[in-house]
Scaffold this motif. Structure first.
Motif, PDB file in Angstrom:
ATOM      1  N   ASP B 125       0.842  -1.199   0.000  1.00 50.29           N
ATOM      2  CA  ASP B 125       0.000   0.000   0.000  1.00 50.29           C
ATOM      3  C   ASP B 125       0.882   1.257   0.000  1.00 50.29           C
ATOM      4  N   ARG B 126       1.932   1.219   0.822  1.00 51.06           N
ATOM      5  CA  ARG B 126       2.846   2.358   0.857  1.00 51.06           C
ATOM      6  C   ARG B 126       3.506   2.547  -0.513  1.00 51.06           C
ATOM      7  N   ALA B 127       4.003   1.435  -1.071  1.00 48.08           N
ATOM      8  CA  ALA B 127       4.677   1.537  -2.374  1.00 48.08           C
ATOM      9  C   ALA B 127       3.719   2.061  -3.430  1.00 48.08           C
ATOM     10  N   ARG B 128       2.488   1.553  -3.408  1.00 52.14           N
ATOM     11  CA  ARG B 128       1.493   1.988  -4.384  1.00 52.14           C
ATOM     12  C   ARG B 128       1.241   3.493  -4.265  1.00 52.14           C
ATOM     13  N   THR B 129       1.101   3.938  -3.016  1.00 49.40           N
ATOM     14  CA  THR B 129       0.813   5.354  -2.803  1.00 49.40           C
ATOM     15  C   THR B 129       1.977   6.228  -3.246  1.00 49.40           C
ATOM     16  N   LEU B 130       3.189   5.811  -2.903  1.00 49.15           N
ATOM     17  CA  LEU B 130       4.343   6.630  -3.257  1.00 49.15           C
ATOM     18  C   LEU B 130       4.645   6.578  -4.755  1.00 49.15           C
ATOM     19  N   LEU B 131       4.441   5.409  -5.354  1.00 55.49           N
ATOM     20  CA  LEU B 131       4.746   5.283  -6.783  1.00 55.49           C
ATOM     21  C   LEU B 131       3.676   5.946  -7.634  1.00 55.49           C
ATOM     22  N   ARG B 132       2.484   6.095  -7.059  1.00 53.37           N
ATOM     23  CA  ARG B 132       1.383   6.676  -7.826  1.00 53.37           C
ATOM     24  C   ARG B 132       1.699   8.113  -8.255  1.00 53.37           C
ATOM     25  N   ALA B 133       2.567   8.741  -7.493  1.00 51.25           N
ATOM     26  CA  ALA B 133       2.943  10.119  -7.830  1.00 51.25           C
ATOM     27  C   ALA B 133       3.555  10.182  -9.222  1.00 51.25           C
ATOM     28  N   ASN B 134       4.163   9.079  -9.623  1.00 51.17           N
ATOM     29  CA  ASN B 134       4.733   9.014 -10.961  1.00 51.17           C
ATOM     30  C   ASN B 134       3.921   7.999 -11.766  1.00 51.17           C
ATOM     31  N   THR B 135       3.069   8.483 -12.636  1.00 51.18           N
ATOM     32  CA  THR B 135       2.115   7.588 -13.291  1.00 51.18           C
ATOM     33  C   THR B 135       2.778   6.473 -14.086  1.00 51.18           C
ATOM     34  N   SER B 136       4.001   6.712 -14.553  1.00 50.51           N
ATOM     35  CA  SER B 136       4.648   5.651 -15.319  1.00 50.51           C
ATOM     36  C   SER B 136       5.028   4.479 -14.427  1.00 50.51           C
ATOM     37  N   ASN B 137       4.940   4.687 -13.118  1.00 54.45           N
ATOM     38  CA  ASN B 137       5.300   3.613 -12.188  1.00 54.45           C
ATOM     39  C   ASN B 137       4.107   2.753 -11.783  1.00 54.45           C
ATOM     40  N   VAL B 138       2.915   3.181 -12.170  1.00 51.27           N
ATOM     41  CA  VAL B 138       1.720   2.554 -11.621  1.00 51.27           C
ATOM     42  C   VAL B 138       1.699   1.046 -11.825  1.00 51.27           C
ATOM     43  N   SER B 139       2.085   0.613 -13.026  1.00 46.52           N
ATOM     44  CA  SER B 139       1.971  -0.820 -13.291  1.00 46.52           C
ATOM     45  C   SER B 139       3.192  -1.591 -12.800  1.00 46.52           C
ATOM     46  N   ARG B 140       4.061  -0.917 -12.073  1.00 45.31           N
ATOM     47  CA  ARG B 140       5.268  -1.613 -11.632  1.00 45.31           C
ATOM     48  C   ARG B 140       4.999  -2.574 -10.489  1.00 45.31           C
ATOM     49  N   LEU B 141       3.897  -2.404  -9.784  1.00 48.42           N
ATOM     50  CA  LEU B 141       3.574  -3.346  -8.719  1.00 48.42           C
ATOM     51  C   LEU B 141       2.775  -4.495  -9.310  1.00 48.42           C
ATOM     52  N   PHE B 142       3.307  -5.669  -9.123  1.00 49.86           N
ATOM     53  CA  PHE B 142       2.637  -6.823  -9.720  1.00 49.86           C
ATOM     54  C   PHE B 142       2.947  -8.067  -8.893  1.00 49.86           C
ATOM     55  N   VAL B 143       2.215  -9.119  -9.163  1.00 50.35           N
ATOM     56  CA  VAL B 143       2.563 -10.413  -8.589  1.00 50.35           C
ATOM     57  C   VAL B 143       2.772 -11.390  -9.739  1.00 50.35           C
ATOM     58  N   VAL B 144       3.508 -12.438  -9.429  1.00 49.54           N
ATOM     59  CA  VAL B 144       3.899 -13.371 -10.488  1.00 49.54           C
ATOM     60  C   VAL B 144       3.364 -14.760 -10.190  1.00 49.54           C
ATOM     61  N   ASP B 145       2.800 -15.362 -11.194  1.00 49.05           N
ATOM     62  CA  ASP B 145       2.323 -16.756 -11.113  1.00 49.05           C
ATOM     63  C   ASP B 145       1.435 -17.006  -9.892  1.00 49.05           C
ATOM     64  N   ALA B 146       0.473 -16.125  -9.689  1.00 45.57           N
ATOM     65  CA  ALA B 146      -0.401 -16.269  -8.525  1.00 45.57           C
ATOM     66  C   ALA B 146      -1.175 -17.581  -8.565  1.00 45.57           C
ATOM     67  N   HIS B 147      -1.404 -18.108  -9.752  1.00 49.22           N
ATOM     68  CA  HIS B 147      -2.153 -19.369  -9.879  1.00 49.22           C
ATOM     69  C   HIS B 147      -1.363 -20.552  -9.329  1.00 49.22           C
ATOM     70  N   ARG B 148      -0.068 -20.329  -9.088  1.00 50.90           N
ATOM     71  CA  ARG B 148       0.745 -21.436  -8.546  1.00 50.90           C
ATOM     72  C   ARG B 148       0.926 -21.352  -7.033  1.00 50.90           C
ATOM     73  N   TRP B 149       0.388 -20.313  -6.423  1.00 44.43           N
ATOM     74  CA  TRP B 149       0.568 -20.165  -4.979  1.00 44.43           C
ATOM     75  C   TRP B 149      -0.206 -21.241  -4.232  1.00 44.43           C
TER      76      TRP B 149
END
Lengths: 128, 384
Positions: B125-149
């Motif tokens: 949540d913190r990273a999302r809020t801080l990165l949101r200030a730079n719109t090009s960063n918005v999609s940088r938060l992601f998860v990988v292979d969630a279907h394998r968790w």
């Protein structure tokens, strides 16, 4: 505006300047009273004191009647900071004498689980 | 023959020393889930991952070490994007895939508890809020292979609202009769007793669903949770104090039910200066300091984390026993007192490097950790 409405509600049970005034926290203020200061969140002890209690207490001291504050109509327990700021704050921040406040303020709790909050508020007032 | 420049000479030495190692990292195709949808990308085999037992209370050091690593990574995200891998594009006759750097993998987690899920969500949540200030960063938060968790890990993170945080999905709480349920986290920057009320309403309703009554516990918990929130709003983010990581001045809380054990767990977390870090401004500091000196034989030095566990314990004792109760400082004692009102229960506080655990009827256990939690976490785990 809110303060005026609250005072009006509180005054509705005030009969002719000599009978007691009743402030029901759950009905007249909030079902979910908050923390200490207005700056930190809604329904604080400071807001309750300033919007509802101070005016009623000043009139009570002046006209020699008692303000009854009903504690056990809120949904859940109180924060100690709310109780301290609301009641001990009358002495500490509003300049009322402890003796006057103790003589003209009556805290009411009938449900067993609210009794300790009544005792806590009275203790804070005593220590103010 | 041309004479090599110093720079070229050094490069040749470096390459010779490096030997036959391939300059290309071994890669794999993974599925990335982010606010822009699901996408297959190339990723290195090397990943960063939490411990299998991802639990702050039962695997404290490993879990906190990972969270620190995660914090750094989220706030300074690695480069990712579209790079034209010309050779691949030519070979396959289609556009080159996106690629990502070494990523955070949750695939190996076998167990996560709701409290740790809350702290994890708070970091995102913190990273999302801080990165949101730079719109090009918005999609940088992601998860990988969630279907394998692992199923339980996915369910806990789903329930706590982790996927909503990343704008991956607008999920709704799972209405299941599972033995364990976790509430969607709530967050705020004010002392919001309405938010607490809503959380406790949800908890009570969950207990009612399984034939249990949590009314009395929730009645008292309201005060304890409110005190913790009040402490956070008032003390956690003082003006002019620089923290190791940028903060967004918020608290996060969640609750969970374990039907089989009739237990309720509620936690609140902030990313602030911590209890030891804020005590110097405490009204009771002088008497606390005297108590500390009496108990440990040295004067407290709050800049040093080695006594953080003891500092928390003594601050709670001071708060609970002080007769000079003007204004601030009543909260910590009430936070602990709630446990004593329950049939059985435990209070855990981790703040900066301090660990404090109180089990009803027993002496508190305290220790100072090698790693810093980056704020204050308070968890009540009680029998209903």
């Amino acid at each position: 505006m809110i303060a005026a409405q609250h005072t009006e509600i509180a005054s509705m049970v005030h009969n002719g300047g000599s009978a007691d005034v009743t402030i029901d926290i759950g009905r007249d203020f909030s079902q979910t009273p908050g923390g200490r200061y207005v700056a930190h969140g809604p329904f604080s002890g400071e807001a309750f004191r300033r919007e509802l209690l101070v005016d009623a207490m000043e009139r009570a001291i002046q006209n020699d009647f008692v303000v009854r504050v009903i504690l056990d109509t809120v949904k859940r327990s109180y924060l100690s900071s709310f109780l301290d700021e609301a009641f001990a704050g009358l002495v500490r921040d509003e300049g009322m004498s402890k003796a006057d406040v103790q003589a003209h303020l009556s805290l009411v709790a009938t449900q067993p689980r609210f009794l300790k909050y009544k005792a806590l508020a009275e203790k804070y007032l005593q220590e103010a | 023959m041309r004479k090599l420049s110093e720079r070229e000479r050094r490069r040749n030495i470096y390459r010779a020393r490096k030997g036959n190692r391939s300059s290309k990292p071994a890669s794999q195709v993974v599925t990335v889930f982010s606010s822009t949808g699901a996408e297959q990308v190339l990723a290195p085999l090397r990943t960063v991952g939490p411990p299998q037992n991802f639990c702050i209370r039962t695997n404290t050091t490993e879990t906190l070490a990972f969270l620190n690593q995660l914090r750094r990574k989220l706030l300074n995200p690695p480069l990712s994007g579209t790079r034209m891998l010309a050779s691949r594009a030519r070979e396959r006759g289609r556009p080159a895939p996106r690629w990502i750097g070494p990523y955070i993998s949750f695939e190996n987690i076998r167990r996560i508890d709701p409290t740790t899920a809350l702290v994890l969500a708070a970091e995102y949540d913190r990273a999302r809020t801080l990165l949101r200030a730079n719109t090009s960063n918005v999609s940088r938060l992601f998860v990988v292979d969630a279907h394998r968790w692992h199923d339980d890990v996915f369910t806990t993170l789903y329930d706590v609202g982790f996927f909503d945080l990343l704008d991956i999905a607008n999920t709704s709480p799972v209405q299941s009769d599972a033995d364990k349920r976790t509430l969607r986290f709530r967050s705020g920057d004010r002392n919001d007793l309405v938010a607490i009320d809503e959380l406790l309403d949800e908890l009570e309703a969950m207990f009612e669903d399984v034939g249990l009554n949590a009314d009395d516990a929730c009645f008292e918990l309201n005060g304890a949770l409110g005190e913790a929130m009040e402490n956070c709003v008032r003390c956690a983010y003082p003006d002019g104090v620089a923290l190791a990581f940028r903060h967004i001045g918020r608290w996060w809380m969640t609750g969970a039910l374990d039907r089989r054990e009739r237990r309720m767990k509620v936690a609140i977390f902030d990313q602030g200066v911590s209890i030891p870090g804020s005590l110097k401004d405490w009204r009771f500091y002088e008497s606390f300091s005297n108590r500390f000196l009496r108990m440990l034989g040295v004067a407290p030095d709050l800049s040093q984390p080695m006594f953080d566990g003891e500092v928390i314990r003594l601050a709670i004792e001071e708060s609970a026993t002080s007769t000079y109760m003007e204004k601030h400082g009543k909260g910590l004692g009430h936070i602990k007192a709630f446990v004593d009102l329950c049939a059985s229960g435990r209070l855990t506080i981790i703040s900066r490097n301090g660990y404090y655990e109180y089990e009803k009827g027993q002496e508190p256990v305290v220790r100072s950790l090698d790693v810093n939690i980056g704020g204050t976490l308070i968890e009540w785990d009680v029998t209903v």
